[in-house]
Design a protein around this motif. Sequence first.
Motif, PDB file in Angstrom:
ATOM      1  N   GLU A  34       0.787  -1.227   0.000  1.00 35.76           N
ATOM      2  CA  GLU A  34       0.000   0.000   0.000  1.00 35.76           C
ATOM      3  C   GLU A  34       0.823   1.282   0.000  1.00 35.76           C
ATOM      4  OE1 GLU A  34      -2.984  -0.136   3.058  1.00 35.76           O
ATOM      5  OE2 GLU A  34      -3.761  -2.059   2.339  1.00 35.76           O
ATOM      6  N   PHE A  35       2.089   1.213   0.417  1.00 39.29           N
ATOM      7  CA  PHE A  35       2.867   2.444   0.586  1.00 39.29           C
ATOM      8  C   PHE A  35       4.052   2.582  -0.364  1.00 39.29           C
ATOM      9  CE2 PHE A  35       0.241   2.529   4.216  1.00 39.29           C
ATOM     10  CZ  PHE A  35       0.133   3.859   4.579  1.00 39.29           C
ATOM     11  N   ALA A  36       4.366   1.558  -1.133  1.00 36.49           N
ATOM     12  CA  ALA A  36       5.511   1.649  -2.043  1.00 36.49           C
ATOM     13  C   ALA A  36       5.383   2.823  -3.012  1.00 36.49           C
ATOM     14  CB  ALA A  36       5.689   0.337  -2.818  1.00 36.49           C
ATOM     15  N   SER A  37       4.172   3.163  -3.388  1.00 35.18           N
ATOM     16  CA  SER A  37       3.957   4.239  -4.361  1.00 35.18           C
ATOM     17  C   SER A  37       3.813   5.622  -3.720  1.00 35.18           C
ATOM     18  CB  SER A  37       2.712   3.947  -5.195  1.00 35.18           C
ATOM     19  OG  SER A  37       1.559   3.973  -4.371  1.00 35.18           O
ATOM     20  N   VAL A  38       3.857   5.710  -2.407  1.00 35.87           N
ATOM     21  CA  VAL A  38       3.655   6.997  -1.737  1.00 35.87           C
ATOM     22  C   VAL A  38       4.646   8.064  -2.203  1.00 35.87           C
ATOM     23  CG1 VAL A  38       3.811   8.179   0.510  1.00 35.87           C
ATOM     24  CG2 VAL A  38       2.369   6.154   0.244  1.00 35.87           C
ATOM     25  N   PRO A  39       5.946   7.768  -2.326  1.00 38.32           N
ATOM     26  CA  PRO A  39       6.859   8.830  -2.769  1.00 38.32           C
ATOM     27  C   PRO A  39       6.490   9.419  -4.135  1.00 38.32           C
ATOM     28  CG  PRO A  39       8.104   7.073  -1.772  1.00 38.32           C
ATOM     29  CD  PRO A  39       6.692   6.568  -1.919  1.00 38.32           C
ATOM     30  N   SER A  40       6.101   8.569  -5.082  1.00 37.30           N
ATOM     31  CA  SER A  40       5.714   9.110  -6.395  1.00 37.30           C
ATOM     32  C   SER A  40       4.392   9.867  -6.293  1.00 37.30           C
ATOM     33  CB  SER A  40       5.646   8.012  -7.467  1.00 37.30           C
ATOM     34  OG  SER A  40       4.683   7.051  -7.133  1.00 37.30           O
ATOM     35  N   ASP A  41       3.488   9.398  -5.424  1.00 36.78           N
ATOM     36  CA  ASP A  41       2.234  10.138  -5.188  1.00 36.78           C
ATOM     37  C   ASP A  41       2.531  11.515  -4.604  1.00 36.78           C
ATOM     38  OD1 ASP A  41       0.927   7.814  -5.994  1.00 36.78           O
ATOM     39  OD2 ASP A  41       0.337   7.235  -3.956  1.00 36.78           O
ATOM     40  N   VAL A  42       3.440  11.556  -3.634  1.00 39.33           N
ATOM     41  CA  VAL A  42       3.805  12.827  -3.003  1.00 39.33           C
ATOM     42  C   VAL A  42       4.442  13.757  -4.027  1.00 39.33           C
ATOM     43  CG1 VAL A  42       5.358  13.897  -1.294  1.00 39.33           C
ATOM     44  CG2 VAL A  42       3.996  11.879  -0.670  1.00 39.33           C
ATOM     45  N   ARG A  43       5.305  13.213  -4.865  1.00 40.88           N
ATOM     46  CA  ARG A  43       5.949  14.028  -5.908  1.00 40.88           C
ATOM     47  C   ARG A  43       4.891  14.644  -6.819  1.00 40.88           C
ATOM     48  NH1 ARG A  43      11.186  14.208  -7.255  1.00 40.88           N
ATOM     49  NH2 ARG A  43      11.653  12.254  -6.201  1.00 40.88           N
ATOM     50  N   SER A  44       3.915  13.844  -7.231  1.00 39.15           N
ATOM     51  CA  SER A  44       2.839  14.357  -8.091  1.00 39.15           C
ATOM     52  C   SER A  44       2.014  15.429  -7.380  1.00 39.15           C
ATOM     53  CB  SER A  44       1.914  13.216  -8.533  1.00 39.15           C
ATOM     54  OG  SER A  44       2.608  12.285  -9.314  1.00 39.15           O
ATOM     55  N   LEU A  45       1.721  15.191  -6.110  1.00 31.38           N
ATOM     56  CA  LEU A  45       0.949  16.169  -5.340  1.00 31.38           C
ATOM     57  C   LEU A  45       1.718  17.481  -5.192  1.00 31.38           C
ATOM     58  CD1 LEU A  45      -0.497  13.763  -2.636  1.00 31.38           C
ATOM     59  CD2 LEU A  45      -1.836  15.062  -4.317  1.00 31.38           C
ATOM     60  N   LEU A  46       3.010  17.389  -4.949  1.00 31.02           N
ATOM     61  CA  LEU A  46       3.811  18.610  -4.826  1.00 31.02           C
ATOM     62  C   LEU A  46       3.916  19.338  -6.156  1.00 31.02           C
ATOM     63  CD1 LEU A  46       6.635  17.441  -2.384  1.00 31.02           C
ATOM     64  CD2 LEU A  46       4.674  18.927  -1.892  1.00 31.02           C
ATOM     65  N   ASP A  47       4.041  18.580  -7.248  1.00 30.17           N
ATOM     66  CA  ASP A  47       4.056  19.201  -8.579  1.00 30.17           C
ATOM     67  C   ASP A  47       2.756  19.964  -8.830  1.00 30.17           C
ATOM     68  OD1 ASP A  47       6.591  18.256  -9.082  1.00 30.17           O
ATOM     69  OD2 ASP A  47       5.920  16.569 -10.337  1.00 30.17           O
ATOM     70  N   ALA A  48       1.660  19.442  -8.280  1.00 36.37           N
ATOM     71  CA  ALA A  48       0.353  20.090  -8.437  1.00 36.37           C
ATOM     72  C   ALA A  48       0.109  21.130  -7.326  1.00 36.37           C
ATOM     73  CB  ALA A  48      -0.754  19.041  -8.409  1.00 36.37           C
ATOM     74  N   GLU A  49       1.150  21.355  -6.508  1.00 35.84           N
ATOM     75  CA  GLU A  49       1.081  22.320  -5.403  1.00 35.84           C
ATOM     76  C   GLU A  49      -0.006  21.970  -4.380  1.00 35.84           C
ATOM     77  OE1 GLU A  49       1.198  26.391  -6.746  1.00 35.84           O
ATOM     78  OE2 GLU A  49       2.784  25.940  -8.177  1.00 35.84           O
ATOM     79  N   ASN A  50      -0.232  20.688  -4.199  1.00 30.34           N
ATOM     80  CA  ASN A  50      -1.197  20.197  -3.219  1.00 30.34           C
ATOM     81  C   ASN A  50      -0.427  19.724  -1.985  1.00 30.34           C
ATOM     82  OD1 ASN A  50      -3.160  18.930  -1.716  1.00 30.34           O
ATOM     83  ND2 ASN A  50      -4.080  17.864  -3.447  1.00 30.34           N
ATOM     84  N   ILE A  51       0.044  20.682  -1.208  1.00 29.04           N
ATOM     85  CA  ILE A  51       0.872  20.377  -0.041  1.00 29.04           C
ATOM     86  C   ILE A  51       0.058  19.662   1.034  1.00 29.04           C
ATOM     87  CG2 ILE A  51       2.208  21.415   1.838  1.00 29.04           C
ATOM     88  CD1 ILE A  51       3.166  23.497  -0.191  1.00 29.04           C
TER      89      ILE A  51
END
Length: 186
Positions: A34-51
Amino acid sequence: MDVSKNLVDVPFALSQLGGNSDLLQRMLQKFKNEFASVPSDVRSLLDAENIKDAKLKVHTTKGLSGNLGLIALYDCAKIFDQQLKNENIDVSLLDTFEALMKETCDAIDTIDLETNNVAEFSQTQKKHNHKQIFLERLQRHEFIDDDTLHMYIDSLGLAVDEKTLLFSLVEELQYAKAISIINESQ
């Protein structure tokens, strides 16, 4: 940041789960899945400025990794969570977070716990074990979910008003006072 710490502290994780190695094995696999993809999810969220959502994912990772003894990932997530809270993000920390997640997931794949080989803790051992773990987690200023916090506090054998005070102190992050009360308990 020192990333030379253990990736998975199996004895700590087992102590968190009352010595249930089968449960730990399942929880580690579930975390990985469930958490292996969290870093890439976080990167996408930060790119979208969704802190806000990025912080929630990192904060959740911090809590679970701390409870499961994923020490290096927990330490990284703790710093990253604070940076997101302050909106002062060091992008290189995201790279470290991503690398540690991969290393931790790889390490989880190498863990093979034999089921039913851990001796059942006696009530006295559980009480002492919970108290010691509780103190260690407070000293590390580690996130403790409400259910676990209640379990720790209930295991101390305190009066109702002392339990209420201790719970409030932990919730308010007054760890030194909480530690003092725990050390004074029997």
